[in-house]
Scaffold this motif. Structure first.
Motif, PDB file in Angstrom:
ATOM      1  N   GLY A 711       0.817  -1.210   0.000  1.00 13.04           N
ATOM      2  CA  GLY A 711       0.000   0.000   0.000  1.00 13.04           C
ATOM      3  C   GLY A 711       0.846   1.253   0.000  1.00 13.04           C
ATOM      4  O   GLY A 711       2.084   1.202  -0.057  1.00 13.04           O
ATOM      5  N   GLU A 712       0.181   2.373   0.075  1.00 11.61           N
ATOM      6  CA  GLU A 712       0.878   3.649   0.097  1.00 11.61           C
ATOM      7  C   GLU A 712       1.552   3.854   1.448  1.00 11.61           C
ATOM      8  O   GLU A 712       1.092   3.350   2.470  1.00 11.61           O
ATOM      9  N   LYS A 716      -1.379   2.114   4.350  1.00 13.14           N
ATOM     10  CA  LYS A 716      -1.091   0.808   3.764  1.00 13.14           C
ATOM     11  C   LYS A 716      -2.270   0.154   3.063  1.00 13.14           C
ATOM     12  O   LYS A 716      -2.075  -0.656   2.172  1.00 13.14           O
ATOM     13  N   HIS A 717      -3.478   0.507   3.453  1.00 11.59           N
ATOM     14  CA  HIS A 717      -4.642  -0.181   2.888  1.00 11.59           C
ATOM     15  C   HIS A 717      -5.119   0.441   1.578  1.00 11.59           C
ATOM     16  O   HIS A 717      -6.120  -0.006   1.013  1.00 11.59           O
ATOM     17  N   ASN A 718      -4.393   1.429   1.109  1.00 13.68           N
ATOM     18  CA  ASN A 718      -4.657   1.997  -0.219  1.00 13.68           C
ATOM     19  C   ASN A 718      -3.673   1.360  -1.189  1.00 13.68           C
ATOM     20  O   ASN A 718      -2.471   1.609  -1.101  1.00 13.68           O
ATOM     21  N   PRO A 719      -4.116   0.485  -2.117  1.00 15.29           N
ATOM     22  CA  PRO A 719      -3.190  -0.262  -2.983  1.00 15.29           C
ATOM     23  C   PRO A 719      -2.223   0.652  -3.727  1.00 15.29           C
ATOM     24  O   PRO A 719      -2.611   1.730  -4.207  1.00 15.29           O
ATOM     25  N   ASN A 720      -0.979   0.225  -3.826  1.00 14.43           N
ATOM     26  CA  ASN A 720       0.066   1.048  -4.433  1.00 14.43           C
ATOM     27  C   ASN A 720       0.809   0.246  -5.498  1.00 14.43           C
ATOM     28  O   ASN A 720       1.879  -0.309  -5.236  1.00 14.43           O
ATOM     29  N   LYS A 743      -6.248  -7.181  -8.244  1.00 16.41           N
ATOM     30  CA  LYS A 743      -7.012  -6.271  -9.095  1.00 16.41           C
ATOM     31  C   LYS A 743      -6.175  -5.111  -9.620  1.00 16.41           C
ATOM     32  O   LYS A 743      -6.278  -4.727 -10.790  1.00 16.41           O
ATOM     33  N   TYR A 744      -5.316  -4.555  -8.768  1.00 15.74           N
ATOM     34  CA  TYR A 744      -4.536  -3.381  -9.157  1.00 15.74           C
ATOM     35  C   TYR A 744      -3.056  -3.688  -9.377  1.00 15.74           C
ATOM     36  O   TYR A 744      -2.258  -2.774  -9.574  1.00 15.74           O
TER      37      TYR A 744
END
Length: 772
Positions: A711-712, A716-720, A743-744
Motif C-alpha cells: 500500500g501507500e 497501507k490499505h490503499n493499494p500502491n 485487481k490493481y
C-alpha cells in the motif's frame, strides 16, 4: 566550504593529484589550484616551466565505475573526431591509459585529465534567452550524433529514467528525505511521482526519443570564447529521454518567470538543427518536473555541498511542492483518475525497447509481435538454471521465487534422467498400450478423491480447463459459468471467456458472471456466507438472462485475484449453492496443486471438498509441458458419447515419465512437509516485517504460495501498484525474481520451489527488507 568539503579534504585531494602528475609527464612542482568542488573536484594544473595548462577531475567514490568513466571519454572522443562540437580532449598518460587512480585514506579515487579550454560561462542576465537558443541547438547536435553512433563494445553509462531516479535504489537518494517536507507535502509529491511514472511509461523509450544524452547541459557547462563555444562536464551523461536535456538546462530556474520564454528559445534553437515532434514538445513540462524532483532528492542527500546550500534546502523543497501542485492541476484528469485495474499480462510485463538487450528485444518483437511478453523494464537474457537459481548471460544469478512450473527446481536430476531415458526408448500418442502412462495415471489418481477416477491428459492448463468447461456443460445441461473478477484460467477461445484478468477490451459474454474474490475487504466478517451469497446472485443473474448455470470454476487459492484462502473451508457453502442449482464444481489446481499448500496436496483438500472436475498443469512435469483433467466417469462417458476426445501429445510416454518423477520426488524428499515448514517460516517472518514496514498491508497464503499486499506509505490499505513495481524491479537488482497479482497489481506473488531451503528463504527476506 562546509561539511565534508573543507580545506582538509581539499588538501588531501591535492596531494593525491600531485602524486599523479608525472603520469602526464608534468612536474610535481606544477601549480595546482581548485576550480570547483561539488561531488567531483576539478583542479587547474599549470606548469609554467613547460607552458602547460590542463584540467584534472577527481571523481567521487562509489559512483561511476572505471568502465563508465572510459565510456564517457569514448563519447567525447567521438564527438571531437566527427567535429560535432568543441569539447576538451581527454589526455592520455605516458602509458597510454586515460584513467588514473590514487588511494584517499582507503578509498579509491579515479582521476582523468582534459585539455584546458579557454572561455567563460555565457551571461545569465539580459542574454539568457539567447543562451538558451544556443543550448537548444547544441543539444540537437548531440542527439543527432547519439542516434547515429554505434556504441563501442563494453560501453556503459547510467540510465536516467523513472526507475533509476525514484525506484527502490535511486541514483541520487530519496526525495522523501528532503528537509522541510511535511505530511501534506509528501502527499503532493507522491501524487506527482505516480503521475510522472504514468506519463513517462505512456511516452515510452523508443529509439527516436530515448538515447545517449549529456544530462547536465546548462549554461554553466558552456564556455564562450569569442565566436567559439565549448561544451564541458559530461560526467552525468547517460541514457535518458532526449527532452531530459531541456530539463537539465533549466535546473534551478524552474520557478523563474522567464521559464516559458527560455523553453521557446531552446525549442527554437533545437529546431534550427533537427526536427522536434509535437509529442516531444508536449512532454517538456513532465521532464522539468522529473528533473526537479530528482534534484530535490540530490539536495536532500548532499547537504554538505555549496550547490545544495545555494539551492536553499527547505526553500528548495517548498518550491518543488509548489511546482508539483501546478503540474498536477494542469494534469487534473490524470491525477484524479481512480486506480486502474491491471490485466495479468500487463502487471508482470515491463517491456523494454532500449538498453543492453535492445537488439534481442527487437528480434523477439519481430518474431512474436504483439503476443510477446517480457518481464522487467530491462529484460533478462537467461542462459541456464539449476535448482532455485537461474543464470543470465551477463553472469548474474537470480533466485527464482516466482516460477512454480519447475516445482522441484530447475533441471532436477530425477526428471532429467526420466525424460532422457524415456525419449530415447519410446515416445508416441496414447493409441497404444504403454505401461509407463498407466503407471503414472494410477500414481496420480492415488492423490485424488476416488470419485474423480478418470483422467484425461492434455498439454497445457488452458486445454485442461477448456475440456473441463465442456464436460461441465454436458453434465449440467447449462452453459453459464461463475468465476472471480480477476481470475485467469487459460487462453483458448472458450477459456478466455472465463478469464477476466486477460480481457483488455470489451466485457464478459452473457453466460459468464464474475464475482468479487473472497477478500475480507469485500465480505468482512463472514467470507463463507458472503461468497456463497454472491454465487447465488450470479446464478440468479444467469437465470434472468435465460441461461442455466454449468459450473463454479475457481483456482482454489485465487492466485490471480491476489491470493485468498481463509478461513479454511469457506468454499463449501458456495459449492453447495451451485450444486443445488444443478451446476458442478471445477477445481482449477493448475497453480495451487502438487503439495504447494503444505498442509494438503491439493487446494480443494484444504477446504475439505470433493470436486466434480479437477484441472491441473504447470508443475506436473517440472517444466515438461503436460496437464490433465480428472473427472467422474459418468461425466466423461456422456461427453464422449456425443463428441469424443483425443489429444496427440497429451499423455505421451515422456510426459508420463516426467510426471512420475515429480510425484516420486515429492514423496521421497518429503517436499509437502518442506512446503508446510518453510511456508510457515516465510509467513511468520513476513508478518513480522509487515509490523515494521510502512508499505506492507497484509500477508496471506498457505504453504509456499504467499501474497503480500503493498500500500501507500503510511496508508497501507490503499493499494500502491507503483511501489509494488518498484519492489519487483528492486528485487531483480538484488537477484530475486517475483511477480504481481490482484485487481490493481499491488500484491506481490510468491511461489518459491518446493525444495526451498532456509538459506534461500533468508536471501529473499533480506532483499525484500531493503525495499519495504
Amino acid at each position: 566550504m562546509a561539511g565534508l568539503y573543507n580545506s582538509q579534504f581539499v588538501q588531501r585531494l591535492t596531494r593525491g593529484v600531485k602524486g599523479l602528475l608525472p603520469m602526464w609527464d608534468v612536474s610535481e612542482k606544477a601549480n595546482i589550484s581548485l576550480l570547483t568542488v561539488s561531488e567531483n573536484a576539478t583542479f587547474l594544473i599549470q606548469d609554467e616551466a613547460r607552458n602547460q595548462r590542463f584540467i584534472i577531475r577527481v571523481h567521487r567514490p562509489n559512483y561511476h565505475s572505471k568502465k563508465e568513466i572510459l565510456s564517457e571519454l569514448m563519447w567525447i572522443q567521438s564527438l571531437r573526431q566527427q567535429q560535432v562540437l568543441n569539447t576538451p580532449e581527454p589526455l592520455t598518460m605516458t602509458d597510454g591509459s586515460l584513467v588514473a587512480e590514487f588511494d584517499d585514506e582507503g578509498t579509491a579515487r579515479y582521476v582523468v585529465a582534459f585539455e584546458f579550454l579557454p572561455g567563460d560561462q555565457p551571461n545569465e542576465d539580459e542574454s539568457l534567452v539567447a543562451g538558451f537558443e544556443l543550448l537548444g541547438a547544441t543539444s540537437a547536435k548531440l542527439h543527432q550524433h547519439a542516434k547515429n553512433w554505434t556504441l563501442p563494445d563494453g560501453f556503459e553509462r547510467k540510465k536516467w529514467n523513472f526507475e533509476s531516479a525514484f525506484g527502490p535504489e535511486p541514483l541520487w537518494g530519496d526525495w522523501r528525505e528532503a528537509l522541510g517536507l511535511d505530511e501534506q507535502g509528501k502527499v503532493v509529491l507522491e501524487q506527482l511521482c505516480q503521475l510522472l511514472e504514468s506519463q513517462l511509461e505512456a511516452y515510452g523509450e523508443g529509439a527516436d526519443r530515448f538515447g545517449l544524452v549529456h544530462a547536465d547541459l546548462r549554461l554553466a557547462n558552456l564556455l564562450a570564447d569569442g565566436h567559439d563555444l565549448g561544451v564541458i562536464d559530461f560526467d552525468d551523461c547517460g541514457f535518458s529521454w532526449f527532452m531530459y536535456d531541456f530539463a537539465s538546462a533549466v535546473s534551478f530556474l524552474e520557478l523563474s518567470p522567464l521559464l516559458p520564454e527560455l523553453e521557446r528559445a531552446w525549442v527554437r534553437g533545437y529546431k534550427s538543427i533537427s526536427l522536434l515532434s509535437a509529442e516531444d514538445e508536449a512532454m517538456i513540462s513532465t521532464f522539468v518536473m522529473f528533473r526537479r524532483l530528482l534534484l530535490t532528492a540530490w539536495v536532500a542527500s548532499h547537504p554538505e555541498t555549496e550547490t545544495a546550500a545555494e539551492a536553499g534546502f527547505d526553500q528548495y523543497t517548498q518550491g518543488t511542492i509548489e511546482l508539483a501542485k501546478r503540474y498536477l492541476a494542469e494534469n487534473e484528469q490524470q491525477d484524479t483518475s481512480p486506480l486502474s485495474e491491471k490485466r495479468i499480462l500487463d502487471m508482470n510485463a515491463f517491456e523494454a525497447k532500449s538498453g543492453q538487450h535492445k537488439e534481442n528485444v527487437t528480434r523477439r518483437l519481430d518474431n512474436l509481435g504483439a503476443a510477446s511478453v517480457l518481464f522487467y523494464q530491462e529484460p533478462i537474457e537467461m542462459v541456464s538454471a539449476q535448482g532455485a537459481w537461474m543464470q543470465a548471460a551477463d553472469g548474474k544469478r537470480y533466485l527464482d521465487f516466482y516460477n512454480n512450473v519447475p516445482c522441484l527446481g530447475h533441471c532436477h536430476p530425477s526428471v532429467v534422467a526420466a525424460v532422457s531415458k524415456q525419449i530415447a526408448t519410446l515416445n508416441v500418442h496414447t493409441r497404444y498400450l504403454v505401461s509407463v502412462v498407466d503407471d503414472y495415471l494410477e500414481s496420480l489418481k492415488a492423490t485424488l478423491p476416488e470419485s474423480v477416477s478418470n483422467v484425461v491428459m492434455t498439454c497445457s492448463g488452458s486445454e485442461a480447463n477448456d475440456l473441463a468447461m465442456r464436460l461441465a456443460e454436458q453434465a449440467s445441461g447449462g452453459t453459464g459459468f461463475i468465476v472471480t473478477e480477476d481470475a485467469y484460467h487459460g487462453n483458448t477461445s472458450l477459456v478466455t471467456t472465463v478469464s477476466p484478468s486477460i480481457i483488455k477490451q470489451g466485457s464478459l459474454p452473457d453466460n459468464v458472471v464474475a464475482i468479487p474474490a473472497p477478500s475480507s475487504s469485500v465480505y468482512e466478517g463472514d467470507i463463507a456466507a458472503g461468497f456463497a451469497a454472491k454465487v447465488a446472485e450470479a446464478i440468479e443473474t444467469l437465470q434472468q438472462r435465460g441461461i442455466r448455470v454449468a459450473a463454479l470454476l475457481v483456482d482454489t487459492i485465487f492466485s490471480s485475484d491476489g491470493i485468498f484462502f481463509e478461513p479454511r473451508g469457506f468454499l463449501k457453502q458456495a459449492v453447495e449453492v451451485v450444486r443445488n442449482a444443478g451446476g458442478v464444481f471445477i477445481a482449477d489446481e493448475v497453480q495451487p496443486g502438487f503439495a504447494r499448500m503444505g498442509d494438503t496436496f491439493w487446494g480443494f483438500d484444504f477446504h475439505g471438498l470433493t470436486p466434480d472436475i479437477v484441472t491441473m498443469g504447470k508443475p506436473m512435469g517440472n517444466g515438461f509441458p503436460m496437464a490433465a483433467v480428472a473427472t467422474r466417469p459418468d461425466y466423461l462417458q456422456s461427453f464422449c458419447a456425443d463428441v469424443g476426445y483425443f489429444n496427440t501429445f497429451g499423455g505421451n510416454p515422456v510426459a508420463a515419465a516426467a510426471g512420475q518423477a515429480v510425484l516420486n520426488t515429492i514423496q521421497q524428499e518429503n517436499l509437502q512437509e518442506n512446503a508446510r515448514k518453510m511456508g510457515d517460516y516465510l509467513k511468520q517472518q513476513l508478518q513480522f516485517m509487515a509490523q515494521q514496514s510502512s508499505y506492507i498491508a497484509d500477508v496471506r497464503g498457505q504453504g509456499l504460495f504467499l501474497g503480500i499486499d503493498i500500500g501507500e506509505k503510511d496508508n497501507k490499505h490503499n493499494p500502491n501498484p507503483t511501489k509494488t513495481r518498484h519492489i519487483i524491479n528492486g528485487l531483480k537488482q538484488a537477484g530475486v525474481l517475483i511477480g504481481a497479482a490482484g485487481k490493481y497489481g499491488a500484491t506481490l506473488k510468491l511461489r518459491p520451489l518446493l525444495t526451498l531451503s532456509r538459506y534461500e528463504a533468508d536471501f529473499f527476506l533480506d532483499a525484500l527488507s531493503k525495499h519495504v
